[in-house]
Design a protein around this motif. Structure first.
Motif, PDB file in Angstrom:
ATOM      1  N   THR A   1       0.678  -1.179   0.325  1.00  0.00           N
ATOM      2  CA  THR A   1       0.011   0.302   0.373  1.00  0.00           C
ATOM      3  C   THR A   1       1.418   1.068   0.248  1.00  0.00           C
ATOM      4  O   THR A   1       1.538   1.388   1.143  1.00  0.00           O
ATOM      5  CB  THR A   1      -1.194  -0.067   1.327  1.00  0.00           C
ATOM      6  OG1 THR A   1      -1.605  -1.382   1.453  1.00  0.00           O
ATOM      7  CG2 THR A   1      -1.791   0.764   1.293  1.00  0.00           C
ATOM      8  N   PRO A   2       0.663   2.160  -1.083  1.00  0.00           N
ATOM      9  CA  PRO A   2       1.636   3.336  -0.874  1.00  0.00           C
ATOM     10  C   PRO A   2       0.568   4.153   0.230  1.00  0.00           C
ATOM     11  O   PRO A   2       0.056   4.275   0.824  1.00  0.00           O
ATOM     12  CB  PRO A   2       0.993   3.722  -2.672  1.00  0.00           C
ATOM     13  CG  PRO A   2       0.079   3.246  -3.056  1.00  0.00           C
ATOM     14  CD  PRO A   2      -0.218   2.321  -2.271  1.00  0.00           C
TER      15      PRO A   2
ATOM     16  N   TYR B   1       1.313   3.727   3.771  1.00  0.00           N
ATOM     17  CA  TYR B   1       0.945   3.080   4.131  1.00  0.00           C
ATOM     18  C   TYR B   1       2.075   3.792   5.664  1.00  0.00           C
ATOM     19  O   TYR B   1       3.457   3.466   5.575  1.00  0.00           O
ATOM     20  CB  TYR B   1       0.723   1.755   4.343  1.00  0.00           C
ATOM     21  CG  TYR B   1       0.792   1.368   5.409  1.00  0.00           C
ATOM     22  CD1 TYR B   1      -0.468   1.159   5.823  1.00  0.00           C
ATOM     23  CD2 TYR B   1       1.158  -0.142   5.537  1.00  0.00           C
ATOM     24  CE1 TYR B   1      -1.065   0.373   7.331  1.00  0.00           C
ATOM     25  CE2 TYR B   1       0.911  -0.853   7.664  1.00  0.00           C
ATOM     26  CZ  TYR B   1       0.360  -0.113   7.740  1.00  0.00           C
ATOM     27  OH  TYR B   1      -0.708  -1.031   8.768  1.00  0.00           O
ATOM     28  N   ARG B   2       1.438   3.738   6.807  1.00  0.00           N
ATOM     29  CA  ARG B   2       2.291   4.198   8.077  1.00  0.00           C
ATOM     30  C   ARG B   2       2.186   2.919   9.349  1.00  0.00           C
ATOM     31  O   ARG B   2       1.308   2.458   9.692  1.00  0.00           O
ATOM     32  CB  ARG B   2       1.744   5.218   9.266  1.00  0.00           C
ATOM     33  CG  ARG B   2       2.704   6.613   8.556  1.00  0.00           C
ATOM     34  CD  ARG B   2       2.069   7.796   9.321  1.00  0.00           C
ATOM     35  NE  ARG B   2       2.406   7.852  10.385  1.00  0.00           N
ATOM     36  CZ  ARG B   2       2.158   8.400  11.299  1.00  0.00           C
ATOM     37  NH1 ARG B   2       1.440   9.144  11.428  1.00  0.00           N
ATOM     38  NH2 ARG B   2       3.014   8.879  12.152  1.00  0.00           N
TER      39      ARG B   2
ATOM     40  N   ARG C   1      -2.899  -8.705  -7.555  1.00  0.00           N
ATOM     41  CA  ARG C   1      -1.381  -8.670  -7.821  1.00  0.00           C
ATOM     42  C   ARG C   1      -1.124  -9.458  -8.871  1.00  0.00           C
ATOM     43  O   ARG C   1      -0.174  -9.007 -10.418  1.00  0.00           O
ATOM     44  CB  ARG C   1      -0.874  -7.694  -7.073  1.00  0.00           C
ATOM     45  CG  ARG C   1      -0.513  -6.570  -6.300  1.00  0.00           C
ATOM     46  CD  ARG C   1       0.494  -6.089  -5.974  1.00  0.00           C
ATOM     47  NE  ARG C   1      -0.450  -5.855  -4.584  1.00  0.00           N
ATOM     48  CZ  ARG C   1      -0.287  -4.997  -4.354  1.00  0.00           C
ATOM     49  NH1 ARG C   1      -0.480  -4.110  -5.756  1.00  0.00           N
ATOM     50  NH2 ARG C   1      -0.682  -4.490  -3.458  1.00  0.00           N
TER      51      ARG C   1
ATOM     52  N   SER D   1      -4.305  -0.590  -4.409  1.00  0.00           N
ATOM     53  CA  SER D   1      -4.895  -1.224  -2.781  1.00  0.00           C
ATOM     54  C   SER D   1      -4.553   0.050  -1.381  1.00  0.00           C
ATOM     55  O   SER D   1      -3.767   1.067  -1.725  1.00  0.00           O
ATOM     56  CB  SER D   1      -3.374  -2.017  -2.606  1.00  0.00           C
ATOM     57  OG  SER D   1      -2.924  -1.866  -2.176  1.00  0.00           O
ATOM     58  N   GLU D   2      -5.386  -0.305  -0.362  1.00  0.00           N
ATOM     59  CA  GLU D   2      -5.151   1.135   0.223  1.00  0.00           C
ATOM     60  C   GLU D   2      -5.705   0.535   1.289  1.00  0.00           C
ATOM     61  O   GLU D   2      -5.842  -0.836   1.547  1.00  0.00           O
ATOM     62  CB  GLU D   2      -6.462   2.284   0.175  1.00  0.00           C
ATOM     63  CG  GLU D   2      -7.698   1.800  -0.073  1.00  0.00           C
ATOM     64  CD  GLU D   2      -8.589   3.061   0.061  1.00  0.00           C
ATOM     65  OE1 GLU D   2      -8.468   3.955  -0.316  1.00  0.00           O
ATOM     66  OE2 GLU D   2      -9.380   3.066   0.579  1.00  0.00           O
ATOM     67  N   GLU D   3      -5.076   0.803   2.646  1.00  0.00           N
ATOM     68  CA  GLU D   3      -5.176   0.648   3.784  1.00  0.00           C
ATOM     69  C   GLU D   3      -6.677   0.029   3.935  1.00  0.00           C
ATOM     70  O   GLU D   3      -7.297   1.438   4.429  1.00  0.00           O
ATOM     71  CB  GLU D   3      -4.228   1.314   4.850  1.00  0.00           C
ATOM     72  CG  GLU D   3      -4.287   0.564   6.758  1.00  0.00           C
ATOM     73  CD  GLU D   3      -3.827   1.715   7.570  1.00  0.00           C
ATOM     74  OE1 GLU D   3      -3.434   2.918   6.875  1.00  0.00           O
ATOM     75  OE2 GLU D   3      -3.761   1.536   8.659  1.00  0.00           O
TER      76      GLU D   3
ATOM     77  N   ARG E   1      -8.583   0.743   7.787  1.00  0.00           N
ATOM     78  CA  ARG E   1      -8.171   1.223   9.198  1.00  0.00           C
ATOM     79  C   ARG E   1      -8.017   0.439  10.169  1.00  0.00           C
ATOM     80  O   ARG E   1      -9.810   0.164  10.984  1.00  0.00           O
ATOM     81  CB  ARG E   1      -7.688   2.301   9.644  1.00  0.00           C
ATOM     82  CG  ARG E   1      -7.675   2.836   8.862  1.00  0.00           C
ATOM     83  CD  ARG E   1      -6.269   3.602   9.575  1.00  0.00           C
ATOM     84  NE  ARG E   1      -5.012   4.218   8.618  1.00  0.00           N
ATOM     85  CZ  ARG E   1      -5.232   5.666   9.079  1.00  0.00           C
ATOM     86  NH1 ARG E   1      -5.560   6.610   9.623  1.00  0.00           N
ATOM     87  NH2 ARG E   1      -4.373   6.400   7.636  1.00  0.00           N
TER      88      ARG E   1
ATOM     89  N   ALA F   1      -6.033  -4.750   4.703  1.00  0.00           N
ATOM     90  CA  ALA F   1      -5.581  -4.168   3.471  1.00  0.00           C
ATOM     91  C   ALA F   1      -6.886  -4.739   2.109  1.00  0.00           C
ATOM     92  O   ALA F   1      -7.491  -5.410   2.438  1.00  0.00           O
ATOM     93  CB  ALA F   1      -4.184  -4.655   2.486  1.00  0.00           C
TER      94      ALA F   1
END
Lengths: 127, 143
Positions: free
Chosen positions: A36-37, A39-40, B20, B49-51, B53, B70
């Motif tokens: 994930t770009p 991301y922390r 992917r 993709s994203e997190e 939370r 994710a």
């Protein structure tokens, strides 16, 4: 008289097991977001709080840890590393994962031993 | 203790990495899919993709159902120029004898495949660790 069912040990172990479970979730979350770009990475803060609890116990050994509810593990953002890079490094996460799993098993072993001591007392040392 | 959450986090990571891998495979499979006009030629895809939370402030005795992990936001087509190859006899050749092939970067796709594969393995390792922790917890109180 000190009670044989030592609630301090059990509640501390319970708390530490919660912390290792949460840490596992944090590590799994970091690994899942490996690609994930922006991301922390996250971690769990617990040991620092435990040190406070230990100090409180040292100053007053007979005090039951009734206030253990104040010491809860919490999720937090990990600070960036020395290079100012905050990306997930897969090798470090896997290393943390193994360490955490081992720690979790050690805690479970301690809990088991504690319970077996109680069991042996109940059985008057037989068996 | 909620082991379900750990499994869900790792499973979401595996799903993203699997997509992917699928997308990289599709890009490689379509390397030679020519089209009559350069505008219609296959364009290499990328997974974005994203997190998801994790709830930060949550306390352990108030666990909610939302797990972290994710998720795939979108699969985007890359704006790469088609590769023009001079093949006058080809049915898709234009007036000058050039055929438009997708601008797939083979090396980049292979790097993506390796990256997805390793990330997937890391997720499997995390899931196995969760399994181990859960099964050890079942031994509490045993002899």
């Amino acid at each position: 008289m000190v009670s044989i069912i030592d609630t301090n040990t059990i509640s501390l172990l319970n708390l530490a097991l919660n912390a290792t479970t949460m840490r596992h979730q944090a590590i799994a979350h970091n690994i899942a977001n490996n690609g994930t770009p922006g991301y922390r990475p996250i971690g769990v803060s617990f040991e620092a709080q435990l040190a406070q609890a230990r100090d409180a116990m040292a100053s007053n050994p007979n005090k039951p840890l009734a206030s253990l509810g104040d010491f809860q593990p919490v999720f937090e953002f990990l600070p960036p590393n020395a290079l100012g890079d905050s990306a997930v490094s897969l090798d470090m996460e896997i290393a943390k994962l193994s360490e955490n799993t081992l720690h979790h098993e050690a805690l479970l072993k301690a809990l088991n031993k504690h319970l077996s001591i109680i069991g042996s007392a109940i059985n008057e040392g037989k068996r | 203790m909620d082991y379900n959450t750990s499994f869900q986090i790792s499973a979401s990571g595996m799903a993203v990495e699997k997509l992917r891998l699928d997308v990289a495979a599709a890009n490689i499979a379509n390397m030679h899919s020519s089209a009559a006009s350069p505008a219609n030629v296959y364009r290499p895809l990328r997974v974005v993709s994203e997190e998801v939370r994790l709830e930060f402030a949550r306390q352990f005795n108030a666990l909610s159902a939302t797990a972290g992990g994710a998720k795939v936001t979108s699969v985007e087509a890359l704006a790469t120029a088609p590769r023009m190859s001079y093949e006058p006899g080809h049915p898709h050749a234009d007036a000058k004898g050039y055929v438009a092939y997708p601008g797939v970067n083979h090396a980049a796709e292979m790097v993506d495949v390796s990256h997805a594969l390793r990330s997937y393995e890391a997720n499997v390792a995390a899931m196995n660790a969760a399994k181990k922790m859960a099964s050890r917890a079942l031994e509490i109180g045993g002899q």
